[in-house]
Design a protein around this motif. Structure first.
Motif, PDB file in Angstrom:
ATOM      1  N   ASP A  47       2.411   1.721  -3.463  1.00  0.00           N
ATOM      2  CA  ASP A  47       1.393   1.993  -4.610  1.00  0.00           C
ATOM      3  C   ASP A  47       1.066   3.343  -4.340  1.00  0.00           C
ATOM      4  N   ASN A  48       1.033   4.048  -3.132  1.00  0.00           N
ATOM      5  CA  ASN A  48       0.216   5.290  -2.949  1.00  0.00           C
ATOM      6  C   ASN A  48       1.237   6.435  -2.430  1.00  0.00           C
ATOM      7  N   THR A  49       2.392   6.282  -2.296  1.00  0.00           N
ATOM      8  CA  THR A  49       3.319   7.196  -1.359  1.00  0.00           C
ATOM      9  C   THR A  49       3.996   8.113  -2.766  1.00  0.00           C
ATOM     10  N   LYS A  59       0.701  -1.205  -0.058  1.00  0.00           N
ATOM     11  CA  LYS A  59      -0.134  -0.028   0.032  1.00  0.00           C
ATOM     12  C   LYS A  59       1.040   1.447  -0.029  1.00  0.00           C
TER      13      LYS A  59
END
Length: 523
Positions: free
Chosen positions: A235-237, A232
């Motif tokens: 994928d999102n940072t 997560k």
């Protein structure tokens, strides 16, 4: 005027706590942190949390030694610090454990956070700011409990402010219960951060909450769940790996840093430069400190081939033992013949920084370069930050979790290669779980060297008592700087006690609370 006085009191307290040890923390005047205004005004609430951030342990806070010197990666040059006299001699007791202060400090900060969390619904202001402050409180509480879990195992979970009239003689929760509480705190934090304002890397964030979740789950052997949490983050940072590996550790604001403690002259400093610059007979001479071992040196691969020096076809030349290595070697290690701080360092016998068995001279024939400010005089205050969480670790946590879970090994390879690519190391192409397990462990050792991960890694991997970990090697060279035979000799053989996979509950806590149970081997 009343608000100004209260704010001044809180800010003054924050400054005082920077220099307080865990024993003196208890002297904090309770009136200054319990006023209603603290839980209503965001500025006061932030100042309240600042004091807690200032009490997060960091690798420079021990001063005389770093935890790397209690592993096979380093040997401290001073004979008397705990790394040499307690950890490496397996002489840890409930009375002398250097983690006793962690217990006391963590529970003091947790009590403060419990008070804050109980009252934070009174916060005024905009929702993004209120959510951030609430999220930071849960992140911090989860963070302190994560330190307790990895150090002691299951610990008492206390979630409400305790008064003197309460039953303070609480029992320990299990490791599973402690883990579940930490994950709950980090999930709560992440949910709040999703709708919160953003601040700097010195405070909690969504990235920090999820990255810590991935680490804690990995340490507890929850591999599938750990991989999900780390993925997560990846994928999102918005974080990216820095192109200059060496600068990451001496430059505030490095793009891969997720959570750190920063320092600045003149109020908040440390002395890592002085304590870790090698001693020499020249004008550039520190106190020695952390000396990398030959054990660690031998794990740096050759840049062109990706093979260890000992492996056939690696390209290693024993007449030039330090040439052509993984670029992280040059960024992390001071070795014989290196140019640094305007001088040539000679670790060879009779050189200006040669091995000695007394005084502050290196014991191994190497010095630590990583995390030391080359452009600052070694006698001056140090201001480089301490990194608690960074993106490269998340990649390696993700890779290890996938490997141990035995799933998506191709994604694990990709994650390892992402870290290697940053320093232009050849990619790996393994598909065997056993071989990948070895490679990710080596990658962690090199990428995270001296950041105090290996101290915990060798414990969770169950290898801290292995002979190859306890047998410490130093370089063996002649007065011309040529290696003798294979270039290494035994410096020392350390002791180990399996009880030391966990640390003892402080004896003072055991004496006060008969409901606590001691960890095995320390009874």
């Amino acid at each position: 005027m009343k608000n100004i006085k209260i704010l001044f009191s809180i800010l003054s307290l924050s400054i005082i706590l920077i220099s307080c040890d865990s024993d003196s923390i208890e002297l904090e005047p309770q009136g200054s942190i319990s006023s209603e205004i603290v839980f209503k005004d965001p500025a006061f609430a932030e100042a309240f949390l600042n004091a807690i951030y200032n009490n997060i342990p960091n690798g420079y806070s021990r001063g005389w030694y770093m935890l790397a010197s209690a592993t096979d990666d380093a040997e401290n040059s001073y004979p008397w610090p705990a790394s040499n006299t307690i950890f490496n001699t397996a002489n840890i007791t409930p009375n002398n454990s250097r983690f006793n202060g962690l217990w006391n400090n963590s529970y003091f900060q947790i009590r403060r956070l419990n008070n804050f969390i109980k009252n934070y619904d009174q916060l005024e202001g905009t929702d993004p700011v209120k959510n951030r402050l609430k999220a930071e409180a849960h992140f911090l509480r989860g963070y302190f409990y994560s330190l307790l879990l990895r150090t002691f195992g299951g610990v008492p979970i206390i979630t409400v402010p305790q008064e003197l009239t309460d039953d303070l003689l609480v029992s320990r929760n299990t490791e599973e219960e402690t883990l579940a509480f930490i994950i709950s705190e980090l999930d709560t934090s992440a949910d709040l951060f999703a709708n919160a304002s953003e601040r700097s890397s010195t405070r909690g964030s969504w990235d920090a909450a999820m990255a810590l979740k991935g680490r804690v789950l990995l340490y507890q052997g929850k591999y599938s769940e750990s991989a999900i949490a780390s993925k997560k983050v990846l994928d999102n940072t918005s974080k990216t790996l820095d192109s200059d590996y060496e600068s990451v550790f001496v430059t505030d604001g490095a793009s891969e840093v997720i959570f750190d403690t920063q320092f600045s002259d003149p109020d908040k400093i440390h002395w890592a430069n002085l304590f870790n610059t090698p001693k020499s007979s020249t004008s550039i001479s520190g106190w020695g400190g952390t000396g990398p071992t030959q054990n660690l040196i031998d794990q740096y691969e050759m840049k062109d081939t990706g093979l260890l020096p000992e492996e056939a076809g690696s390209g290693y030349d024993s007449s030039k033992p330090y040439e052509g290595r993984d670029p992280r070697f040059e960024a992390s290690i001071l070795y014989d013949g290196v140019e640094w701080k305007g001088q040539t360092w000679e670790f060879r016998p009779e050189g200006n920084a040669s091995i000695a068995s007394s005084g502050d001279w290196t014991r191994t024939g190497y010095g630590m370069r990583k995390m030391i400010q080359e452009d600052r005089n070694h006698n001056e205050r140090s201001t480089q930050h301490w990194i608690h969480l960074r993106l490269a670790e998340v990649y390696l946590n993700y890779a290890e979790a996938l490997i141990e879970a035995g799933t998506n090994l191709d994604l694990a390879v990709d994650a390892i290669n992402t870290v290697r690519n940053r320093v232009s190391m050849p990619p790996i192409s393994l598909t065997n779980q056993s071989e990948l397990r070895k490679r990710v462990k080596r990658e962690r050792r090199i990428e995270l060297a001296f950041e105090e991960h290996r101290f915990w890694d060798i414990r969770r991997w169950g290898i801290a008592g292995n002979s190859e970990v306890l047998t410490i090697y130093r370089v063996d060279m002649d007065t011309d700087g040529n290696l003798i035979n294979d270039g290494k000799e035994i410096w020392e053989t350390r002791s180990w006690n399996d009880a030391n996979y966990k640390f003892p509950i402080p004896q003072g806590e055991m004496d006060k609370n008969p409901n606590l149970t001691q960890n095995p081997g320390y009874e």
